[in-house]
Design a protein around this motif. Structure first.
Motif, PDB file in Angstrom:
ATOM      1  N   ALA A 129       0.880  -1.172   0.000  1.00  0.00           N
ATOM      2  CA  ALA A 129       0.000   0.000   0.000  1.00  0.00           C
ATOM      3  C   ALA A 129       0.912   1.215   0.000  1.00  0.00           C
ATOM      4  O   ALA A 129       1.876   1.257   0.772  1.00  0.00           O
ATOM      5  CB  ALA A 129      -0.891   0.005   1.239  1.00  0.00           C
ATOM      6  N   ALA A 130       0.637   2.191  -0.852  1.00  0.00           N
ATOM      7  CA  ALA A 130       1.534   3.351  -0.910  1.00  0.00           C
ATOM      8  C   ALA A 130       0.797   4.600  -1.375  1.00  0.00           C
ATOM      9  O   ALA A 130       0.710   4.869  -2.561  1.00  0.00           O
ATOM     10  CB  ALA A 130       2.722   3.069  -1.828  1.00  0.00           C
ATOM     11  N   PRO A 131       0.273   5.374  -0.419  1.00  0.00           N
ATOM     12  CA  PRO A 131      -0.250   6.692  -0.783  1.00  0.00           C
ATOM     13  C   PRO A 131       0.918   7.647  -0.991  1.00  0.00           C
ATOM     14  O   PRO A 131       2.073   7.293  -0.700  1.00  0.00           O
ATOM     15  CB  PRO A 131      -1.057   7.095   0.455  1.00  0.00           C
ATOM     16  N   SER A 132       0.653   8.816  -1.501  1.00  0.00           N
ATOM     17  CA  SER A 132       1.709   9.807  -1.661  1.00  0.00           C
ATOM     18  C   SER A 132       2.358  10.098  -0.308  1.00  0.00           C
ATOM     19  O   SER A 132       1.686  10.159   0.717  1.00  0.00           O
ATOM     20  CB  SER A 132       1.142  11.085  -2.274  1.00  0.00           C
ATOM     21  N   ALA A 133       3.691  10.295  -0.313  1.00  0.00           N
ATOM     22  CA  ALA A 133       4.465  10.385   0.930  1.00  0.00           C
ATOM     23  C   ALA A 133       4.555  11.821   1.444  1.00  0.00           C
ATOM     24  O   ALA A 133       5.637  12.322   1.754  1.00  0.00           O
ATOM     25  CB  ALA A 133       5.856   9.794   0.719  1.00  0.00           C
ATOM     26  N   ASN A 134       3.404  12.483   1.539  1.00  0.00           N
ATOM     27  CA  ASN A 134       3.333  13.845   2.064  1.00  0.00           C
ATOM     28  C   ASN A 134       2.445  13.848   3.305  1.00  0.00           C
ATOM     29  O   ASN A 134       1.693  12.907   3.535  1.00  0.00           O
ATOM     30  CB  ASN A 134       2.726  14.778   1.007  1.00  0.00           C
ATOM     31  N   ARG A 135       2.527  14.935   4.092  1.00  0.00           N
ATOM     32  CA  ARG A 135       1.508  15.135   5.127  1.00  0.00           C
ATOM     33  C   ARG A 135       0.187  15.390   4.422  1.00  0.00           C
ATOM     34  O   ARG A 135       0.155  16.096   3.414  1.00  0.00           O
ATOM     35  CB  ARG A 135       1.862  16.341   6.014  1.00  0.00           C
ATOM     36  N   ALA A 136      -0.881  14.794   4.940  1.00  0.00           N
ATOM     37  CA  ALA A 136      -2.190  14.933   4.304  1.00  0.00           C
ATOM     38  C   ALA A 136      -2.499  16.405   4.054  1.00  0.00           C
ATOM     39  O   ALA A 136      -2.281  17.248   4.926  1.00  0.00           O
ATOM     40  CB  ALA A 136      -3.259  14.304   5.182  1.00  0.00           C
ATOM     41  N   GLY A 137      -2.975  16.723   2.855  1.00  0.00           N
ATOM     42  CA  GLY A 137      -3.370  18.079   2.525  1.00  0.00           C
ATOM     43  C   GLY A 137      -2.313  18.856   1.772  1.00  0.00           C
ATOM     44  O   GLY A 137      -2.628  19.764   1.019  1.00  0.00           O
ATOM     45  N   SER A 138      -1.029  18.515   1.955  1.00  0.00           N
ATOM     46  CA  SER A 138      -0.003  19.302   1.262  1.00  0.00           C
ATOM     47  C   SER A 138       0.286  18.694  -0.118  1.00  0.00           C
ATOM     48  O   SER A 138      -0.131  17.585  -0.418  1.00  0.00           O
ATOM     49  CB  SER A 138       1.252  19.436   2.120  1.00  0.00           C
ATOM     50  N   PRO A 139       0.979  19.447  -0.980  1.00  0.00           N
ATOM     51  CA  PRO A 139       1.235  18.931  -2.326  1.00  0.00           C
ATOM     52  C   PRO A 139       2.002  17.611  -2.267  1.00  0.00           C
ATOM     53  O   PRO A 139       2.840  17.402  -1.395  1.00  0.00           O
ATOM     54  CB  PRO A 139       2.099  20.029  -2.958  1.00  0.00           C
ATOM     55  N   SER A 140       1.714  16.727  -3.205  1.00  0.00           N
ATOM     56  CA  SER A 140       2.407  15.442  -3.235  1.00  0.00           C
ATOM     57  C   SER A 140       3.898  15.661  -3.460  1.00  0.00           C
ATOM     58  O   SER A 140       4.294  16.613  -4.117  1.00  0.00           O
ATOM     59  CB  SER A 140       1.835  14.561  -4.343  1.00  0.00           C
ATOM     60  N   PRO A 141       4.735  14.774  -2.905  1.00  0.00           N
ATOM     61  CA  PRO A 141       6.183  14.955  -3.006  1.00  0.00           C
ATOM     62  C   PRO A 141       6.729  14.401  -4.323  1.00  0.00           C
ATOM     63  O   PRO A 141       6.427  13.270  -4.692  1.00  0.00           O
ATOM     64  CB  PRO A 141       6.716  14.139  -1.827  1.00  0.00           C
ATOM     65  N   THR A 142       7.521  15.172  -5.016  1.00  0.00           N
ATOM     66  CA  THR A 142       8.137  14.700  -6.252  1.00  0.00           C
ATOM     67  C   THR A 142       9.657  14.604  -6.131  1.00  0.00           C
ATOM     68  O   THR A 142      10.333  14.275  -7.097  1.00  0.00           O
ATOM     69  CB  THR A 142       7.765  15.620  -7.429  1.00  0.00           C
ATOM     70  N   THR A 143      10.193  14.910  -4.929  1.00  0.00           N
ATOM     71  CA  THR A 143      11.610  14.669  -4.654  1.00  0.00           C
ATOM     72  C   THR A 143      11.724  14.090  -3.241  1.00  0.00           C
ATOM     73  O   THR A 143      10.807  14.242  -2.414  1.00  0.00           O
ATOM     74  CB  THR A 143      12.463  15.963  -4.684  1.00  0.00           C
ATOM     75  N   ALA A 144      12.865  13.455  -2.980  1.00  0.00           N
ATOM     76  CA  ALA A 144      13.115  12.920  -1.636  1.00  0.00           C
ATOM     77  C   ALA A 144      13.135  14.054  -0.607  1.00  0.00           C
ATOM     78  O   ALA A 144      12.727  13.880   0.540  1.00  0.00           O
ATOM     79  CB  ALA A 144      14.430  12.142  -1.623  1.00  0.00           C
ATOM     80  N   GLN A 145      13.590  15.248  -1.041  1.00  0.00           N
ATOM     81  CA  GLN A 145      13.649  16.389  -0.118  1.00  0.00           C
ATOM     82  C   GLN A 145      12.244  16.820   0.304  1.00  0.00           C
ATOM     83  O   GLN A 145      12.027  17.220   1.450  1.00  0.00           O
ATOM     84  CB  GLN A 145      14.403  17.569  -0.756  1.00  0.00           C
ATOM     85  N   HIS A 146      11.287  16.729  -0.620  1.00  0.00           N
ATOM     86  CA  HIS A 146       9.897  17.032  -0.238  1.00  0.00           C
ATOM     87  C   HIS A 146       9.426  16.068   0.857  1.00  0.00           C
ATOM     88  O   HIS A 146       8.747  16.468   1.807  1.00  0.00           O
ATOM     89  CB  HIS A 146       8.945  16.878  -1.433  1.00  0.00           C
ATOM     90  N   VAL A 147       9.793  14.795   0.703  1.00  0.00           N
ATOM     91  CA  VAL A 147       9.374  13.795   1.694  1.00  0.00           C
ATOM     92  C   VAL A 147      10.014  14.106   3.044  1.00  0.00           C
ATOM     93  O   VAL A 147       9.352  14.096   4.088  1.00  0.00           O
ATOM     94  CB  VAL A 147       9.763  12.360   1.257  1.00  0.00           C
ATOM     95  N   VAL A 148      11.320  14.411   3.011  1.00  0.00           N
ATOM     96  CA  VAL A 148      12.027  14.720   4.256  1.00  0.00           C
ATOM     97  C   VAL A 148      11.371  15.937   4.926  1.00  0.00           C
ATOM     98  O   VAL A 148      11.138  15.937   6.142  1.00  0.00           O
ATOM     99  CB  VAL A 148      13.531  14.977   3.974  1.00  0.00           C
TER     100      VAL A 148
END
Ligand code: AMP
Ligand code: MG
Length: 347
Positions: free
Chosen positions: A138-157
């Protein structure tokens, strides 16, 4: 918790992430669409940990990722010819199909629905992890709910440091917006979310395809969208976003006429000059929807700062697949607020 940043190009790092997932942990991985926060889809506790790390509402179901279409019968109790035809044409790739679920899929994954959303991702590292982990992820987008989806590892961090054990860095995502979601349990099949596979491409394979109203308009509070996540505010920076139609010159005049302190403009590369004097982030070329899809979420994140009072966004016409996906994400970020630039100030 310390969040380890690992490298998708190093086999030992890919193996380390697979081990985390096999042991019942969760980790962020690159896909060709956006980064996903992955965990064993068959374990309700793992799925609960994904929701908790994201702060995701429990009625917003997750997409299950599998290594190959051969695994589909493990996940879906019916695999109609339409699913097989789509799989042959678009998998691995940015297309999710909604099918009746197998009982092995926990309620938490599907938010209690009798259907499950499934796809085969194309990213090499994600596929390697899927094979090594040996379970559907299972893999939803790796962002905090509500914020833009992450397209780089730095966004995830930025969003999830301290909340997850590992991020596998595979560089910027190729597509940049989430997968197309099509519901194959309705007749005709229904587009629930536009993405990297276009409506036209779906129609080439399926014939008639309907479009869920939530794709193009805001849901009323008492309406139930086909894709439950569609009702939430999404992709939204702190400042309100407004889509401004019209020419670039008209849009610049409109922004000026609002008389706001620190407005920002999200625009196409070609028209950045028309907005001189404002804070401008260009997210790609109007003639190249792929570039817009790749740049959109990073641009929205760049404008997510407390001093920005409002974000005026330029949005592509909905002419083909990726433009439709970009328009859908921007409209959602804007809560469907669209103004015409020749309208009087203050409207
Ligand atoms: P995300 O993983 O964050 O890209 O979000 C996944 C989205 O897929 C959800 O918000 C839903 O819109 C959609 N989805 C997942 N499972 C289902 C399902 N069983 N039926 C309809 N839509 C679904
Ligand atoms: Mg998401």
């Amino acid at each position: 918790m310390e969040t380890r940043l690992l490298d998708a190009n190093l086999p030992e790092d890919v193996a380390a992430v697979a081990a985390v997932l096999r042991d019942g942990g969760i980790a962020a991985l690159p896909t060709e669409t956006v980064y996903g926060l992955a965990g064993n889809a068959l374990d309700p506790d793992v799925v609960a940990a994904i929701y908790a790390a994201k702060g995701r509402p429990s009625d917003n179901p997750l997409i299950v990722h599998i290594a190959s279409a051969d695994d589909l019968p493990r996940i879906a109790r019916e695999v109609p010819p339409a699913a097989t035809a789509l799989a042959e044409r678009f998998w691995p790739g940015p297309l999710t199909v909604v099918l009746p679920r197998q009982p092995v899929i926990p309620d938490r994954v599907t938010a209690g629905l009798d259907t499950v959303a499934v796809r085969v991702p194309a990213h090499d590292a994600f596929r390697a992890v899927l094979r090594a982990a040996g379970v559907p992820l299972a893999a939803p987008s790796a962002n905090r709910a509500g914020s833009p989806s992450p397209t780089t590892a730095q966004h995830v961090v930025h969003d999830l440091a301290g909340r997850i054990p590992a991020v596998l860095d595979g560089g910027p995502c190729d597509v940049g917006v989430e997968s197309t979601v099509v519901d194959l349990t309705s007749t005709p099949p229904r587009l629930l979310r536009p993405g990297g596979v276009s409506l036209e491409q779906l129609r080439e394979v399926l014939g008639d395809v309907g479009v869920d109203p939530a794709v193009v308009g805001e849901m009323a509070a008492d309406q139930t969208p086909g894709a439950p996540g569609m009702k939430y505010r999404h992709y939204a920076p702190a400042a309100p976003v407004v889509v401004v139609d019209g020419t670039a010159a008209e849009a610049a005049a409109y922004v000026r006429a609002q008389g706001l302190e620190h407005p920002a403009v999200l625009c196409f590369d070609e028209e950045a000059g028309a907005f001189a004097g404002f804070e401008v982030v260009a997210y790609g070329s109007e003639d190249d929807p792929r570039s817009l899809a790749r740049g959109l979420f990073d641009a929205l994140r760049a404008l997510d700062r407390p001093e920005v009072s409002r974000i005026f966004a330029r949005c592509p016409a909905e002419d083909d697949g990726l433009s439709q996906a970009v328009r859908n994400r921007l409209l959602k970020a804007a809560a469907f607020r669209v103004v015409r630039a020749d309208a009087p100030a203050g409207t």
